[in-house]
Design an enzyme around this catalytic site. Structure first.
Site, PDB file in Angstrom:
ATOM      1  N   LYS A 164      -2.492 -47.824   8.963  1.00 44.40           N
ATOM      2  CA  LYS A 164      -2.621 -48.855   7.934  1.00 44.40           C
ATOM      3  C   LYS A 164      -3.597 -48.418   6.854  1.00 44.40           C
ATOM      4  O   LYS A 164      -3.364 -48.604   5.659  1.00 44.40           O
ATOM      5  CB  LYS A 164      -3.097 -50.159   8.566  1.00 44.40           C
ATOM      6  CG  LYS A 164      -3.276 -51.297   7.568  1.00 44.40           C
ATOM      7  CD  LYS A 164      -3.829 -52.544   8.243  1.00 44.40           C
ATOM      8  CE  LYS A 164      -3.982 -53.683   7.235  1.00 44.40           C
ATOM      9  NZ  LYS A 164      -4.630 -54.875   7.820  1.00 44.40           N
ATOM     10  N   GLN A 165      -4.729 -47.862   7.264  1.00 44.61           N
ATOM     11  CA  GLN A 165      -5.791 -47.467   6.335  1.00 44.61           C
ATOM     12  C   GLN A 165      -6.527 -46.278   6.934  1.00 44.61           C
ATOM     13  O   GLN A 165      -6.463 -46.046   8.141  1.00 44.61           O
ATOM     14  CB  GLN A 165      -6.764 -48.620   6.127  1.00 44.61           C
ATOM     15  CG  GLN A 165      -7.521 -49.019   7.378  1.00 44.61           C
ATOM     16  CD  GLN A 165      -7.981 -50.449   7.364  1.00 44.61           C
ATOM     17  OE1 GLN A 165      -7.187 -51.364   7.446  1.00 44.61           O
ATOM     18  NE2 GLN A 165      -9.283 -50.636   7.274  1.00 44.61           N
TER      19      GLN A 165
ATOM     20  N   TRP B 233     -16.881 -55.466   8.230  1.00 38.83           N
ATOM     21  CA  TRP B 233     -17.506 -54.153   8.160  1.00 38.83           C
ATOM     22  C   TRP B 233     -17.442 -53.577   6.741  1.00 38.83           C
ATOM     23  O   TRP B 233     -18.178 -52.646   6.417  1.00 38.83           O
ATOM     24  CB  TRP B 233     -16.828 -53.194   9.134  1.00 38.83           C
ATOM     25  CG  TRP B 233     -15.473 -52.707   8.693  1.00 38.83           C
ATOM     26  CD1 TRP B 233     -14.350 -53.454   8.495  1.00 38.83           C
ATOM     27  CD2 TRP B 233     -15.103 -51.354   8.400  1.00 38.83           C
ATOM     28  NE1 TRP B 233     -13.295 -52.663   8.096  1.00 38.83           N
ATOM     29  CE2 TRP B 233     -13.720 -51.368   8.035  1.00 38.83           C
ATOM     30  CE3 TRP B 233     -15.765 -50.142   8.411  1.00 38.83           C
ATOM     31  CZ2 TRP B 233     -13.026 -50.212   7.692  1.00 38.83           C
ATOM     32  CZ3 TRP B 233     -15.068 -48.988   8.072  1.00 38.83           C
ATOM     33  CH2 TRP B 233     -13.724 -49.031   7.711  1.00 38.83           C
ATOM     34  N   ASP B 234     -16.560 -54.164   5.907  1.00 38.67           N
ATOM     35  CA  ASP B 234     -16.436 -53.715   4.516  1.00 38.67           C
ATOM     36  C   ASP B 234     -17.800 -53.655   3.834  1.00 38.67           C
ATOM     37  O   ASP B 234     -18.064 -52.765   3.012  1.00 38.67           O
ATOM     38  CB  ASP B 234     -15.581 -54.689   3.699  1.00 38.67           C
ATOM     39  CG  ASP B 234     -14.268 -55.056   4.335  1.00 38.67           C
ATOM     40  OD1 ASP B 234     -14.097 -54.789   5.536  1.00 38.67           O
ATOM     41  OD2 ASP B 234     -13.427 -55.629   3.629  1.00 38.67           O
TER      42      ASP B 234
ATOM     43  N   GLU C  21      -6.021 -50.642  11.627  1.00 36.60           N
ATOM     44  CA  GLU C  21      -5.607 -51.851  12.335  1.00 36.60           C
ATOM     45  C   GLU C  21      -4.157 -51.795  12.814  1.00 36.60           C
ATOM     46  O   GLU C  21      -3.646 -52.778  13.359  1.00 36.60           O
ATOM     47  CB  GLU C  21      -5.844 -53.069  11.445  1.00 36.60           C
ATOM     48  CG  GLU C  21      -7.327 -53.282  11.169  1.00 36.60           C
ATOM     49  CD  GLU C  21      -7.593 -54.322  10.098  1.00 36.60           C
ATOM     50  OE1 GLU C  21      -6.620 -54.949   9.622  1.00 36.60           O
ATOM     51  OE2 GLU C  21      -8.753 -54.507   9.731  1.00 36.60           O
TER      52      GLU C  21
END
Length: 792
Positions: free
Chosen positions: A594-595, A363-364, A490
């Site tokens: 995580k992000q 998806w980046d 994640e």
């Protein structure tokens, strides 16, 4: 102790003035050259020593089985791994019968330069053999942006002091032995593929050689060919030979001190799933002939002209931080290399710089890379979306396997098939479908490309909208819910009503309905029933967006803020990233991020959050976000800047921009982080530039941190070229080309014309205390300024 590469800080070059074998693999990624079709890691010309040999063709992979102790219905059966194809970079040198190998003899000088304006990798070496013969070796390497299938190398050798017998072996090598990857549980690594190429043809004639192979399991045809121009003194001789996995041209001569032998090596690559061996062979020979006709000087001139045009429209200029200036241009260059000539192929997470993540796209691409390309190289953005569209039949079948309507695109892939064997982080991450739709919407908004929307975009919007309508449901309170999915974070999985997912799905449903109204005939061809768009709109209007009234923040997903907070104080510093030291069962039950997830939603769906909500949400999630993902810092920088935390945003900008040059994640050896490099651009343009799409136009709210005195960036918008220059005092908007447009500055609307720039003062930032981060996870403060560290 972990070693990091050291590069001189220069505006337009990445220069290494000494060779450090301990970081050789990292520098091979940094110095990689590519054009979106071919990728050459920055290995030494002679091939040895190397950290990780690598020559890649976009979408050339082999298959490997995915092993499950307990297999289940719908689990992917095969994984895909990018392979090291035929290596054409090799040029071996023997000096009086002794091989040029920097591990032997004495290396008295070594320099490598990645020139971001010329698009070349230069190398200079001075070496004395064990027998005492000194030589100077100079090489320049390029992968052509203008001739998609072509790479070339200019190689020169000159003896110093005494005459020398010189032998140069220019080679094509297939099935090159690779170092075994270290055993690790890190999912960011790669699988090893041993001898993945089967020979189908090999030949040589004069100074030309050719190898044709087919991948062992995926059945892809791969062809490589080389030709040469040799300049040497009288008596210089050359011959060629070939074998199933080897093509070699050997040049022999005797050079007096000061004489030079120069070899220009032209390379051509091609691959296909469907074309015949003969067709592939003819293709690379034709490309090789065109390259030889252009010549080395012609290729250099074409490369420089291409990059001059690119930098004219994409460059970002900083005053105040030379290190970040260099890093941002480095990032833009690598993103260009990942996408420029992909031509309906994916943009892998590592580009074509290394085998990390097995060469997969995630998806980046849509969430980080395409926003940059849409504003600077829209044709490359459209190309990446057409690749997604080409995989639509596979996504439709995947949805059917999952019992859903519409299309379910893969979490990680090369050719469109799902390759993630861990379904809670892969299959359940349905937000990728809305991310693809969002990229379509942003591309059409930025380009007004009606043909693309009708022929490509509508397909993607319709089939992803159908997915959401079947994945979600309306509960007894009339709310449309999407349960059991995984958002961008994640360290959480299988959550109900993830806010990022629900907001992106809401936009997907609504914009699909709008697009069907604009293209009714095409919608009818897709079988869109008369009541389908209405059903999508109803689902969008009823979309459930959780909110924690007690805390005054949006939970990342329903109930998230009620979970136990991770014990950060008891977490040792060397236990990050957490995924390498703690079981996902433990991570999924705790408040640890995580992000950015909810924070990323505030970037992409800025329209649905108030300023106060953004500030409160940002403060809350800063305290539990550990940034164990390279995707973190760029997004956090944008929202930090928006809520007035410009110095914190500056710290995050440095982390995102310098991720690979400083090897901050300790895995640059596997390839550079394309999305993180794009995140640095997003931090500057959307963060400090305040760029947001708004309605039928763009709006800006620029504001700089103390460490940057001046920011200049360029944008393309609907056949217009814009340049925005921001200082601490004011912002100047220039329409360099195109029709007048309506825009706004910090909420103040104005009309921008090509007749004159418009200047506005910068209002002060709102005063808020700086938020805290988990202990030990604070971003490093930016102290580098104009070639020296800032005090304090």
């Amino acid at each position: 102790m972990i070693r990091h590469p050291a590069f001189a800080v220069e505006s337009w070059r990445i220069r290494e003035d000494a060779l450090d074998l301990d970081v050789l693999a990292q520098t091979e990624s940094i110095f990689a050259l590519a054009n979106g079709h071919i990728g050459l890691r920055g290995n030494l010309d002679e091939g040895e020593p190397s950290g990780m040999p690598g020559t890649y063709l976009n979408s050339v992979y082999d298959l490997r089985p995915l092993a499950y102790v307990e297999p289940g219905y719908g689990y992917p059966e095969s994984g895909q791994t990018v392979i090291n194809v035929t290596n054409g970079k090799l040029i071996r040198l023997l000096v009086d019968d002794e091989p040029f190998d920097i591990r032997y003899g004495r290396l008295t000088g070594h320099e490598r330069i990645l020139d971001l304006r010329a698009g070349t990798l230069e190398r200079r070496a001075e070496w004395t053999s064990p027998a005492g013969q000194m030589v100077r070796v100079t090489s320049v390497r390029l992968v052509s942006f203008t001739q998609r299938s072509v790479a070339a190398i200019s190689y020169e050798v000159e003896p110093v002091g005494n005459a020398a017998r010189i032998v140069v072996q220019s080679e094509l090598i297939a099935n090159e032995p690779l170092p075994a990857p270290p055993f690790t549980t890190d999912p960011r690594g790669t699988a090893a593929m041993e001898a993945p190429l089967l020979s189908e043809e090999f030949s040589c004639r004069d100074l030309r050689a050719k190898l044709v192979h087919r991948t062992k399991n995926s059945g892809l045809g791969v062809a490589a060919a080389m030709d040469h121009v040799i300049e040497g003194p009288p008596g210089t001789e050359a011959d060629c030979e070939s074998a199933p996995d080897t093509g070699r041209v050997t040049v022999t001569t005797r050079l007096a001190a000061g004489q030079r032998l120069r070899i220009v090596k032209f390379l051509a690559y091609g691959w296909s799933r469907h074309r015949s061996r003969q067709a592939l062979s003819d293709q690379v020979l034709a490309a090789l002939k065109a390259a030889c006709k252009t010549g080395w000087d012609g290729l250099l001139a074409e490369q420089r002209a291409y990059l001059d045009e690119f930098w004219e429209g994409a460059d970002v200029e900083l005053r105040g931080d030379d290190e970040v200036q260099q890093a941002v241009r480095f990032g833009l260059f690598h993103i260009l290399q990942a996408a420029a000539r992909g031509e309906d192929r994916p943009i892998p997470a590592k580009g074509l710089t290394g085998p990390g993540y097995d060469g997969h796209a995630f998806w980046d691409t849509e969430a980080f890379v395409l926003p940059l390309l849409t504003r600077t190289m829209p044709a490359a953005a459209a190309s990446a979306l057409r690749w997604r569209h080409s995989t639509l039949p596979i996504a439709l079948e995947r949805a059917r396997v999952l019992g859903l309507e519409g299309a379910a695109f893969p979490w990680r892939t090369i050719d469109g098939h799902e390759c993630c064997g861990y379904w809670p982080a892969g299959t359940a991450a349905f937000h990728i479908n809305a991310d693809i739709a969002d990229a379509v919407v942003r591309y059409v908004h930025a380009t007004d490309d009606d043909d693309f929307e009708r022929e490509t975009g509508l397909d993607l919007l319709v089939h992803t909208a159908r997915l959401w309508r079947s994945l979600g449901y309306t509960d007894t309170q009339g709310r449309f819910r999407i349960d059991g999915v995984t958002g961008p974070d994640e360290y959480s999985a299988l959550a109900d009503n993830n806010v990022f997912t629900n907001l992106m799905a809401e936009q997907n449903l609504r914009t699909a309905a709008d697009a069907c109204a604009r293209h009714p005939e095409r919608a009818a061809e897709l079988g869109v029933a008369a009541d389908e768009p209405s059903a999508w709109r109803l689902a969008a209007e009823a979309m459930f967006i959780p909110y924690d009234e007690r805390l005054g923040v949006h939970p990342q997903s329903e109930g998230f803020t009620e979970h136990e907070v991770w014990d950060f104080a008891a977490t040792p510093p060397d236990h990050y990233p957490l995924l390498l030291h703690y079981h996902y069962f433990d991570l999924y039950r705790k408040q640890v991020v995580k992000q950015p997830d909810l924070v990323h939603a505030m970037l992409l769906r800025t329209d649905v959050f108030t300023d106060e909500q953004k500030a409160r949400n940002f403060d809350y999630y800063e305290r539990i976000t550990v940034r164990d993902s390279s995707l973190s810092a760029g997004t956090q920088a944008v929202i930090a800047a928006e809520v007035g935390q410009t110095d914190l945003a500056y710290d995050y900008l440095g982390e995102s921009a310098l991720l690979d040059l400083h090897d901050l994640e300790h895995n640059t050896r596997d390839g550079v982080h394309i999305a993180a490099l794009a995140g640095a651009w997003i931090a500057l343009v959307a963060g400090f530039g305040g760029l947001r799409p708004r309605g039928d136009s763009l709006c800006f709210a620029p504001r700089l941190p103390a460490g940057i005195d001046r920011l200049v960036f360029n944008l393309l918008y609907r056949k217009r070229r814009l340049r925005i220059t921001t200082t601490h005092a004011s912002a100047v908007y220039e329409l360099r080309d195109g029709e007048p447009m309506e825009t706004s500055h910090h909420g103040l609307p104005f009309t921008l014309t090509a007749a004159r720039p418009v200047s506005w003062p910068i209002p002060p930032a709102p005063a808020r205390p700086r938020p805290s981060q988990p202990p030990g996870r604070e971003p490093a403060p930016r102290r580098f300024r104009n070639g020296s560290e800032q005090p304090g």
